[in-house]
Design a protein around this motif. Structure first.
Motif, PDB file in Angstrom:
ATOM      1  N   ARG A   1       0.830  -1.194   0.000  1.00 39.35           N
ATOM      2  CA  ARG A   1       0.000   0.000   0.000  1.00 39.35           C
ATOM      3  C   ARG A   1       0.870   1.251   0.000  1.00 39.35           C
ATOM      4  N   SER A   2       0.229   2.374  -0.280  1.00 37.16           N
ATOM      5  CA  SER A   2       0.861   3.681  -0.121  1.00 37.16           C
ATOM      6  C   SER A   2       0.564   4.206   1.280  1.00 37.16           C
ATOM      7  N   PRO A   3       1.470   4.962   1.882  1.00 40.79           N
ATOM      8  CA  PRO A   3       1.156   5.584   3.166  1.00 40.79           C
ATOM      9  C   PRO A   3      -0.118   6.424   3.135  1.00 40.79           C
TER      10      PRO A   3
ATOM     11  N   HIS B   1       6.362  15.793   3.315  1.00 35.29           N
ATOM     12  CA  HIS B   1       7.186  14.639   3.664  1.00 35.29           C
ATOM     13  C   HIS B   1       8.012  14.246   2.447  1.00 35.29           C
ATOM     14  N   ARG B   2       9.321  14.259   2.609  1.00 33.47           N
ATOM     15  CA  ARG B   2      10.235  13.900   1.528  1.00 33.47           C
ATOM     16  C   ARG B   2      11.232  12.878   2.077  1.00 33.47           C
ATOM     17  N   GLY B   3      10.854  11.621   1.979  1.00 33.92           N
ATOM     18  CA  GLY B   3      11.700  10.565   2.498  1.00 33.92           C
ATOM     19  C   GLY B   3      12.450   9.837   1.408  1.00 33.92           C
ATOM     20  N   GLU B   4      13.203   8.845   1.810  1.00 34.42           N
ATOM     21  CA  GLU B   4      13.984   8.066   0.846  1.00 34.42           C
ATOM     22  C   GLU B   4      13.079   7.268  -0.083  1.00 34.42           C
TER      23      GLU B   4
ATOM     24  N   VAL C   1       6.241   4.928   8.298  1.00 33.98           N
ATOM     25  CA  VAL C   1       5.653   5.438   9.534  1.00 33.98           C
ATOM     26  C   VAL C   1       5.792   6.961   9.606  1.00 33.98           C
ATOM     27  N   ALA C   2       6.948   7.464   9.230  1.00 36.43           N
ATOM     28  CA  ALA C   2       7.150   8.911   9.240  1.00 36.43           C
ATOM     29  C   ALA C   2       6.175   9.602   8.293  1.00 36.43           C
ATOM     30  N   ALA C   3       5.925   8.984   7.141  1.00 37.85           N
ATOM     31  CA  ALA C   3       4.977   9.550   6.186  1.00 37.85           C
ATOM     32  C   ALA C   3       3.568   9.589   6.777  1.00 37.85           C
TER      33      ALA C   3
END
Length: 329
Positions: free
Chosen positions: A64-66, A133-136, A115-117
């Protein structure tokens, strides 16, 4: 120590199992995601209960997507009036790539970013601040008022993560509210590996990580053999090898894995000795099992679910065990 129930998979059982869980006196009820969706049954469970906590154990995160999960979790939190707990797990690479046709890479780092997202999305909804939110692995930067859910609850759902190996345990300690401790577990691995790993990576200012365990229990011979079979299945998976290695049983994982690749599943339980079952499983009548669970886990874990693998059984199967465990607390 809270006592939780399993909600059997399938929408046709969700209402019955949730109602019975509450009537029997369980503190919470969790469903799983193997043959049906993790979230749909919890809608019915929330509609037909008033007190118990409800959660997914687990929903597969990487299928799934966050953003998808953020909406589903917040809907359930609002509808249950704050009783929902979001349980997530990574699954394993073959299922993510070949069953779900999704991307697999760096599962521990990906889960932390997931989780951060989620927390970034929920924060944006609750405060009106820009979503950024800009994660890896995940990027969420667009949220206009038209897509903000109505009546966002005062508190976001708690997030529990499933973990066995040191990397995922560290992610749970750093990013989650709770940890699903896998039933393929021994006291030695719990105390020598899991608890020290969590302690080393949990920030002092954070609330203690809640541990939710689903230990194997065997109230009769059929249960005992069902546990043996399930242990042989889990033991074939490389991700669970560290538990075996803690007891010098690492070669067993190699043998079980080889049999599984040859589709010789029926031969695998014979490799699990009685002593191995007793190491992972509380065995006896209800009073004996309750006393053993208390000895093993009281003061160590915050939530417990009785795990009898094999044929799915409803909450009534463990009504007597709930009373027995309450009696020794």
């Amino acid at each position: 120590m809270k006592i939780d129930a399993w909600i059997r998979e399938g929408l046709d059982r969700a209402v019955e199992d949730a109602r019975l869980s509450e009537e029997i006196g369980f503190d919470g009820a969790w469903n799983s995601e193997a043959k049906s969706d993790a979230f749909l049954g919890l809608v019915l469970a929330a509609e037909h209960t008033q007190r118990i906590q409800l959660g997914s154990s687990i929903a597969v995160a990487f299928s799934r997507s966050p953003m998808n999960v953020a909406y589903q979790a917040m809907d359930l939190q609002r509808y249950s009036q704050g009783r929902f707990v979001l349980g997530l797990g990574p699954q394993i690479r073959p299922h993510i790539e070949d069953r779900f046709s999704m991307t697999w890479s760096k599962p521990a780092a990906r889960m932390k970013d997931f989780v951060a997202a989620l927390r970034s999305i929920w924060h944006s909804w609750a405060t009106g601040e820009k979503l950024d939110h800009r994660g890896e692995f995940y990027r969420h930067t667009l949220m206009t008022p038209n897509f903000v859910p109505p009546a966002v609850p005062d508190s976001a759902p708690k997030i529990y993560l499933a973990g066995v190996g040191p990397k995922m345990l560290r992610v749970a300690a750093e990013a989650a509210d709770g940890l699903f401790v896998h039933p393929f577990l021994t006291e030695r691995y719990l105390h020598d590996v899991l608890l020290p790993t969590v302690a080393a990576h949990r920030l002092e200012d954070d609330a203690p990580l809640e541990l939710a365990l689903s230990p194997f229990v065997a109230l009769d011979e059929n249960d005992f053999e069902a546990v043996r079979t399930k242990m042989s299945f889990y033991g074939s998976t490389p991700a669970y090898r560290p538990v075996l290695e803690a007891h010098g049983w690492g070669d067993l994982q190699t043998d079980l894995n080889a049999l599984s690749k040859q589709n010789r599943w029926g031969e695998m339980p014979a490799l699990i000795t009685d002593d191995m079952v007793y190491t992972m499983c509380s065995v006896g009548d209800e009073k004996q099992v309750a006393a053993d669970l208390k000895r093993r886990y009281d003061g160590v874990v915050q939530r417990i679910r009785f795990n009898r693998p094999g044929d799915q059984v409803g909450p009534v199967r463990f009504a007597g065990l709930v009373d027995a465990l309450r009696a020794v607390e």
